[in-house]
Enzyme design. Structure first.
Site, short mmCIF file in Angstrom:
data_model
loop_
_atom_site.label_atom_id
_atom_site.label_comp_id
_atom_site.label_asym_id
_atom_site.label_seq_id
_atom_site.Cartn_x
_atom_site.Cartn_y
_atom_site.Cartn_z
N HIS A 101 56.44 38.29 44.58
CA HIS A 101 55.51 37.88 45.41
C HIS A 101 55.96 36.39 45.70
O HIS A 101 55.44 35.37 45.11
CB HIS A 101 53.90 37.85 45.02
N ARG B 43 48.05 26.76 45.59
CA ARG B 43 48.79 25.55 46.14
C ARG B 43 48.58 24.62 47.00
O ARG B 43 47.41 24.85 47.64
CB ARG B 43 50.12 26.29 46.58
N GLN C 148 37.66 30.64 47.21
CA GLN C 148 37.95 30.94 48.46
C GLN C 148 38.20 32.57 48.71
O GLN C 148 37.59 33.24 49.43
CB GLN C 148 39.06 30.33 49.08
N ILE C 149 38.98 33.14 47.82
CA ILE C 149 39.34 34.59 47.61
C ILE C 149 38.10 35.39 47.20
O ILE C 149 37.47 36.24 47.54
CB ILE C 149 40.56 34.82 47.02
N GLY C 150 37.40 34.78 46.21
CA GLY C 150 36.30 35.39 45.29
C GLY C 150 35.28 35.62 46.38
O GLY C 150 34.56 36.65 46.57
N ARG D 76 51.22 41.49 56.26
CA ARG D 76 51.68 40.37 56.79
C ARG D 76 52.91 40.85 57.85
O ARG D 76 52.91 40.72 58.94
CB ARG D 76 52.29 39.24 56.01
N ASP E 77 32.49 31.96 37.73
CA ASP E 77 33.23 30.94 37.82
C ASP E 77 33.10 29.76 36.57
O ASP E 77 31.96 29.91 36.11
CB ASP E 77 33.23 30.21 38.99
N ILE F 219 45.19 38.36 40.94
CA ILE F 219 45.80 37.94 42.15
C ILE F 219 46.28 36.39 42.04
O ILE F 219 47.08 36.04 42.66
CB ILE F 219 44.42 37.48 43.27
N THR F 220 45.72 35.64 41.00
CA THR F 220 46.16 34.42 40.59
C THR F 220 47.88 34.26 40.76
O THR F 220 48.44 35.08 40.36
CB THR F 220 45.87 33.87 39.26
O1 TXD Z 1 48.98 37.44 47.21
C1 TXD Z 1 48.49 36.64 46.28
N1 TXD Z 1 48.44 37.17 45.23
C2 TXD Z 1 48.32 35.24 46.30
C3 TXD Z 1 47.39 34.65 45.33
C4 TXD Z 1 47.24 35.13 47.80
C5 TXD Z 1 46.77 33.81 48.10
C6 TXD Z 1 46.27 32.90 46.82
N2 TXD Z 1 46.79 33.34 45.73
C7 TXD Z 1 46.22 32.65 44.56
O2 TXD Z 1 44.90 33.12 44.14
C8 TXD Z 1 46.33 31.25 44.60
O3 TXD Z 1 47.61 30.39 44.50
C9 TXD Z 1 45.45 31.01 43.52
O4 TXD Z 1 46.17 30.92 42.39
C10 TXD Z 1 44.39 32.14 43.44
C11 TXD Z 1 43.06 31.82 43.94
O5 TXD Z 1 43.14 31.32 45.13
P1 TXD Z 1 41.95 30.79 46.05
O6 TXD Z 1 42.02 30.34 47.28
O7 TXD Z 1 40.66 31.72 45.84
O8 TXD Z 1 41.59 29.47 44.98
P2 TXD Z 1 40.02 28.74 44.82
O9 TXD Z 1 39.44 28.50 46.04
O10 TXD Z 1 40.66 27.31 44.17
O11 TXD Z 1 39.28 29.62 43.87
C12 TXD Z 1 39.72 29.49 42.27
C13 TXD Z 1 38.61 29.64 41.38
C14 TXD Z 1 37.84 28.08 41.54
O12 TXD Z 1 36.45 28.27 42.10
C15 TXD Z 1 37.75 27.82 40.26
O13 TXD Z 1 36.64 26.94 39.57
C16 TXD Z 1 37.91 28.98 39.44
O14 TXD Z 1 39.01 29.66 40.21
N3 TXD Z 1 38.30 28.90 38.07
C17 TXD Z 1 38.06 29.74 37.21
N4 TXD Z 1 36.88 30.73 37.05
C18 TXD Z 1 36.82 31.31 35.85
N5 TXD Z 1 37.37 30.93 34.80
C19 TXD Z 1 38.29 30.23 34.64
N6 TXD Z 1 38.72 29.60 33.53
C20 TXD Z 1 38.73 29.06 35.89
N7 TXD Z 1 39.25 28.27 36.22
C21 TXD Z 1 39.26 27.95 37.55
#
Ligand code: TXD
Length: 311
Positions: A176, A83, A13-15, A152, A34, A119-120
């Site tokens: 955070h 989450r 979603q963020i990517g 925010r 990914d 960001i994770t």
């Molecule tokens: O302010 C902040 N820092 C926060 C961070 C704001 C919002 C979201 N926050 C966190 O960002 C959230 O709790 C998650 O830990 C991350 C990513 O959130 P997002 O909504 O983008 O999650 P998604 O849509 O599940 O995307 C994560 C992607 C998903 O496509 C997985 O397949 C991929 O990460 N993924 C990987 N990519 C590469 N390499 C590895 N090992 C891997 N594992 C999972």
């Protein structure tokens, strides 16, 4: 001048949001990486096909291979799980640490000179882990949270006062999470200090909403967490680095003595330019703000201790 390369590790979603924003801003070519086959490739191709509409020359590609991170100038990491309703950011610590460790080792091997924006979640622990695993200098490893949290708060202040959000700047420091600290005296509304426009009681309600804003969206979406504003916030940080803007923004930066804190990542105001985190700004806080900041630091330290115990 060679075109910059921006790698997005995590094409969820963020990517995807960041890839679109980068194509619109044309800050450099983008590689989405990914583990899910097809997702990074599909999102890259989709945005490529829209470039004539937005007059963009950005080249985007997708990959499931970390080797394609090679030579990146900027790497933005969202790899991990978000989450679900009822979960805290800290609940993600174990699973996301394993992912960050894997990504960090890949970056160490393929992009040793990159500026890394993590960001994770849980953010402060994950950026700390990233810096430890890569061994990169701490000025080149930073966490995205304060830009989002400050935006925010600015949004809620703008809504309350009925003014343009773009004219409100705010500073939210600390971890955070629930203990983040919104600073009343550092909110500016078109240059006017907020205390001249809003009483503290009203502000405190907005500060509580800011600390809960992530959870508020998780409860609404049910299937994941916020992604538009987080993605846009990270791009602001990447732009500050790529354009050497010397932006003054709040990020999770490595503290080595600043604010009386050592060997910990935490949200503080910094200057970001071509040197990465070029300066950490130490701002004055009143007694209650300092106590809240210290409480937030302690919460972040708990997770950092967990990371250190992983060795
Ligand atoms: O302010 C902040 N820092 C926060 C961070 C704001 C919002 C979201 N926050 C966190 O960002 C959230 O709790 C998650 O830990 C991350 C990513 O959130 P997002 O909504 O983008 O999650 P998604 O849509 O599940 O995307 C994560 C992607 C998903 O496509 C997985 O397949 C991929 O990460 N993924 C990987 N990519 C590469 N390499 C590895 N090992 C891997 N594992 C999972």
């Amino acid at each position: 001048m060679a075109r910059k390369k921006i790698a997005l590790v995590g094409a969820g979603q963020i990517g995807g949001t960041m890839a679109l924003a980068l194509a619109q801003k044309q800050l450099g070519d983008v590689v989405l990486v990914d583990v899910v086959p097809g997702v990074p490739q599909g999102k890259a191709l989709d945005i490529m096909e829209g470039r004539s509409v937005i007059n963009s020359s950005t080249q985007l590609s997708g990959s499931n291979d970390y080797a394609d991170l090679a030579g990146s100038d900027v790497v933005i990491v969202t790899a991990g799980v978000p989450r679900k309703p009822g979960m805290s950011r800290d609940d993600l610590l174990g699973i996301n640490y394993g992912i960050i460790e894997k990504v960090g080792l890949a970056l160490k091997a393929t992009a040793p000179n990159a500026f890394v924006i993590v960001i994770t979640n849980p953010l402060d622990a994950m950026v700390y882990a990233m810096q430890k695993v890569t061994g990169f200098p701490s000025n080149r490893v930073v966490g995205m949270a304060g830009v989002l949290d400050s935006s925010r708060l600015a949004c809620f202040v703008a809504m309350e006062l009925g003014v343009a959000a773009e004219d409100v700047s705010a500073v939210v420091m600390g971890g955070h999470g629930d203990t983040m600290v919104s600073l009343y005296n550092y909110v500016s509304v078109g240059g006017i200090p907020l205390p001249q426009l809003m009483d503290k009681e009203t502000f405190d309600k907005l500060a509580v909403r800011t600390a809960n804003a992530g959870g508020e969206i998780v409860e609404l979406l049910k299937t994941g967490s916020a992604f538009y504003s987080p993605g846009l916030s990270a791009i602001k940080m990447a732009e500050a680095y790529l354009l050497d803007k010397k932006s003054v923004i709040t990020c999770a930066a490595k503290l080595n003595g600043e604010y009386g804190v050592n060997d910990l990542y935490c949200g503080v105001p910094v200057v970001i330019g071509a040197g990465g985190v070029e300066k950490i700004l130490e701002v004055a806080m009143d007694a209650s703000e300092k106590a809240a900041f210290d409480k937030s630091v302690a919460a972040v330290k708990n997770n950092a201790d967990w990371v250190n115990a992983k060795g």
